[in-house]
Design a protein around this motif. Structure first.
Motif, PDB file in Angstrom:
ATOM      1  N   ALA A 150      30.456   8.076   5.068  1.00  0.00           N
ATOM      2  CA  ALA A 150      29.403   7.171   4.586  1.00  0.00           C
ATOM      3  C   ALA A 150      29.199   6.023   5.576  1.00  0.00           C
ATOM      4  CB  ALA A 150      29.778   6.624   3.205  1.00  0.00           C
ATOM      5  N   ARG A 151      30.285   5.507   6.123  1.00  0.00           N
ATOM      6  CA  ARG A 151      30.184   4.431   7.101  1.00  0.00           C
ATOM      7  C   ARG A 151      29.460   4.918   8.355  1.00  0.00           C
ATOM      8  NH1 ARG A 151      32.316   2.760  11.569  1.00  0.00           N
ATOM      9  NH2 ARG A 151      33.842   4.422  11.687  1.00  0.00           N
ATOM     10  N   LEU A 152      29.802   6.123   8.810  1.00  0.00           N
ATOM     11  CA  LEU A 152      29.147   6.672   9.996  1.00  0.00           C
ATOM     12  C   LEU A 152      27.659   6.934   9.747  1.00  0.00           C
ATOM     13  CD1 LEU A 152      31.866   9.162  11.317  1.00  0.00           C
ATOM     14  CD2 LEU A 152      31.188   6.981  12.313  1.00  0.00           C
ATOM     15  N   ARG A 153      27.325   7.430   8.539  1.00  0.00           N
ATOM     16  CA  ARG A 153      25.912   7.642   8.211  1.00  0.00           C
ATOM     17  C   ARG A 153      25.169   6.315   8.211  1.00  0.00           C
ATOM     18  NH1 ARG A 153      27.872  11.377   4.403  1.00  0.00           N
ATOM     19  NH2 ARG A 153      27.784   9.793   2.783  1.00  0.00           N
ATOM     20  N   GLN A 154      25.774   5.290   7.620  1.00  0.00           N
ATOM     21  CA  GLN A 154      25.143   3.975   7.578  1.00  0.00           C
ATOM     22  C   GLN A 154      24.962   3.422   8.990  1.00  0.00           C
ATOM     23  OE1 GLN A 154      23.844   2.372   5.065  1.00  0.00           O
ATOM     24  NE2 GLN A 154      23.312   0.577   6.236  1.00  0.00           N
ATOM     25  N   GLU A 175      21.485   2.585  10.861  1.00  0.00           N
ATOM     26  CA  GLU A 175      21.194   1.272  11.441  1.00  0.00           C
ATOM     27  C   GLU A 175      20.833   1.399  12.921  1.00  0.00           C
ATOM     28  OE1 GLU A 175      24.677  -1.036  10.634  1.00  0.00           O
ATOM     29  OE2 GLU A 175      24.207  -1.247   8.498  1.00  0.00           O
ATOM     30  N   GLN A 176      21.568   2.238  13.653  1.00  0.00           N
ATOM     31  CA  GLN A 176      21.259   2.432  15.067  1.00  0.00           C
ATOM     32  C   GLN A 176      19.878   3.065  15.229  1.00  0.00           C
ATOM     33  OE1 GLN A 176      24.466   4.736  16.692  1.00  0.00           O
ATOM     34  NE2 GLN A 176      25.823   2.971  16.904  1.00  0.00           N
ATOM     35  N   GLY A 177      19.564   4.032  14.363  1.00  0.00           N
ATOM     36  CA  GLY A 177      18.250   4.659  14.426  1.00  0.00           C
ATOM     37  C   GLY A 177      17.145   3.653  14.155  1.00  0.00           C
ATOM     38  N   ALA A 178      17.344   2.808  13.151  1.00  0.00           N
ATOM     39  CA  ALA A 178      16.345   1.780  12.843  1.00  0.00           C
ATOM     40  C   ALA A 178      16.208   0.806  14.006  1.00  0.00           C
ATOM     41  CB  ALA A 178      16.731   1.038  11.567  1.00  0.00           C
ATOM     42  N   GLN A 179      17.330   0.455  14.617  1.00  0.00           N
ATOM     43  CA  GLN A 179      17.296  -0.459  15.761  1.00  0.00           C
ATOM     44  C   GLN A 179      16.569   0.188  16.937  1.00  0.00           C
ATOM     45  OE1 GLN A 179      21.157  -1.576  17.184  1.00  0.00           O
ATOM     46  NE2 GLN A 179      20.385  -3.118  18.572  1.00  0.00           N
ATOM     47  N   LEU A 180      16.847   1.466  17.193  1.00  0.00           N
ATOM     48  CA  LEU A 180      16.164   2.156  18.282  1.00  0.00           C
ATOM     49  C   LEU A 180      14.666   2.246  18.024  1.00  0.00           C
ATOM     50  CD1 LEU A 180      18.606   5.079  19.152  1.00  0.00           C
ATOM     51  CD2 LEU A 180      18.001   3.142  20.586  1.00  0.00           C
ATOM     52  N   ILE A 181      14.300   2.542  16.786  1.00  0.00           N
ATOM     53  CA  ILE A 181      12.883   2.609  16.445  1.00  0.00           C
ATOM     54  C   ILE A 181      12.230   1.252  16.648  1.00  0.00           C
ATOM     55  CG2 ILE A 181      11.284   2.866  14.489  1.00  0.00           C
ATOM     56  CD1 ILE A 181      13.120   5.131  13.498  1.00  0.00           C
ATOM     57  N   ALA A 182      12.911   0.189  16.229  1.00  0.00           N
ATOM     58  CA  ALA A 182      12.356  -1.157  16.414  1.00  0.00           C
ATOM     59  C   ALA A 182      12.216  -1.482  17.902  1.00  0.00           C
ATOM     60  CB  ALA A 182      13.241  -2.188  15.722  1.00  0.00           C
ATOM     61  N   GLU A 183      13.222  -1.123  18.699  1.00  0.00           N
ATOM     62  CA  GLU A 183      13.155  -1.385  20.133  1.00  0.00           C
ATOM     63  C   GLU A 183      12.018  -0.594  20.785  1.00  0.00           C
ATOM     64  OE1 GLU A 183      16.990  -0.484  21.733  1.00  0.00           O
ATOM     65  OE2 GLU A 183      17.949  -2.216  20.791  1.00  0.00           O
ATOM     66  N   ILE A 184      11.889   0.661  20.403  1.00  0.00           N
ATOM     67  CA  ILE A 184      10.828   1.500  20.975  1.00  0.00           C
ATOM     68  C   ILE A 184       9.467   0.967  20.549  1.00  0.00           C
ATOM     69  CG2 ILE A 184       9.783   3.792  20.851  1.00  0.00           C
ATOM     70  CD1 ILE A 184      12.664   4.915  20.747  1.00  0.00           C
ATOM     71  N   ARG A 185       9.355   0.566  19.294  1.00  0.00           N
ATOM     72  CA  ARG A 185       8.092   0.011  18.811  1.00  0.00           C
ATOM     73  C   ARG A 185       7.754  -1.281  19.571  1.00  0.00           C
ATOM     74  NH1 ARG A 185       8.192  -0.028  12.802  1.00  0.00           N
ATOM     75  NH2 ARG A 185       7.650   2.143  13.143  1.00  0.00           N
ATOM     76  N   ALA A 186       8.755  -2.146  19.769  1.00  0.00           N
ATOM     77  CA  ALA A 186       8.521  -3.396  20.497  1.00  0.00           C
ATOM     78  C   ALA A 186       8.118  -3.098  21.944  1.00  0.00           C
ATOM     79  CB  ALA A 186       9.770  -4.273  20.458  1.00  0.00           C
TER      80      ALA A 186
END
Length: 169
Positions: A77-81, A85-96
């Motif tokens: 569960a910790r690894l999935r979380q 979070e890393q995926g969301a961060q990457l998406i935010a970075e790519i979007r920016a």
């Protein structure tokens, strides 16, 4: 005496034989039988104790397994979380990064358009001045070549620019 009632000699032989067999049984066979029964009892009790010990060990192993399973589930569960979070961060970075590139492209396109507009305006003013001079020369009937470079054309464009600026704002 009858066939069903034995004689005294037969009775004595029967009682002595019974006594000998009884003594052999009590002195020889019964201790051996008791010994075998005690051994079986000890073996059964030992097996029960070993079974209880194995059941206790199995319970401990089961508890350890369940604890490890719970830890593994928690870790998963910790690894999935963390991956989420890393995926969301990457998406935010790519979007920016995409927004930055888009803004850079827009600024570059606007600069290019402004430069193209200035170039086109300069070329058109020159063409308009020469066409106007040629048309005026046809209307007047004389060539007006020197007038194209004069202050009249510049003043006309200045007035035109002032009118378009006043009309736009």
């Amino acid at each position: 005496m009858g066939i069903l009632i034995p004689g005294s000699a037969q009775t004595i032989v029967g009682v002595v034989t019974f006594a000998v067999v009884f003594l052999c049984m009590t002195k020889v066979l019964l201790p051996r039988i008791n010994k075998v029964l005690d051994e079986r009892k000890d073996a059964i009790e030992g097996q029960v104790e070993r079974a209880e010990q194995l059941a206790t060990e199995a319970g401990e192993v089961l508890a350890a397994y369940r604890e490890e399973l719970a830890e593994a589930r928690h870790e998963a569960a910790r690894l999935r979380q963390e991956a989420s979070e890393q995926g969301a961060q990457l998406i935010a970075e790519i979007r920016a990064e995409g927004l930055r590139e888009r803004e850079a492209m827009i600024v570059e396109a606007q600069a290019r358009l402004a430069a193209d507009r200035v170039i086109a305006e300069t070329e058109l003013r020159g063409d308009i001045a020469s066409l106007a001079t040629e048309l005026a020369g046809r209307v007047v009937g004389e060539p007006l070549e020197g007038v194209a470079d004069s202050e009249i054309v510049d003043r006309f464009f200045s007035d035109l620019d002032a009118r378009s600026s006043a009309g736009l704002h």
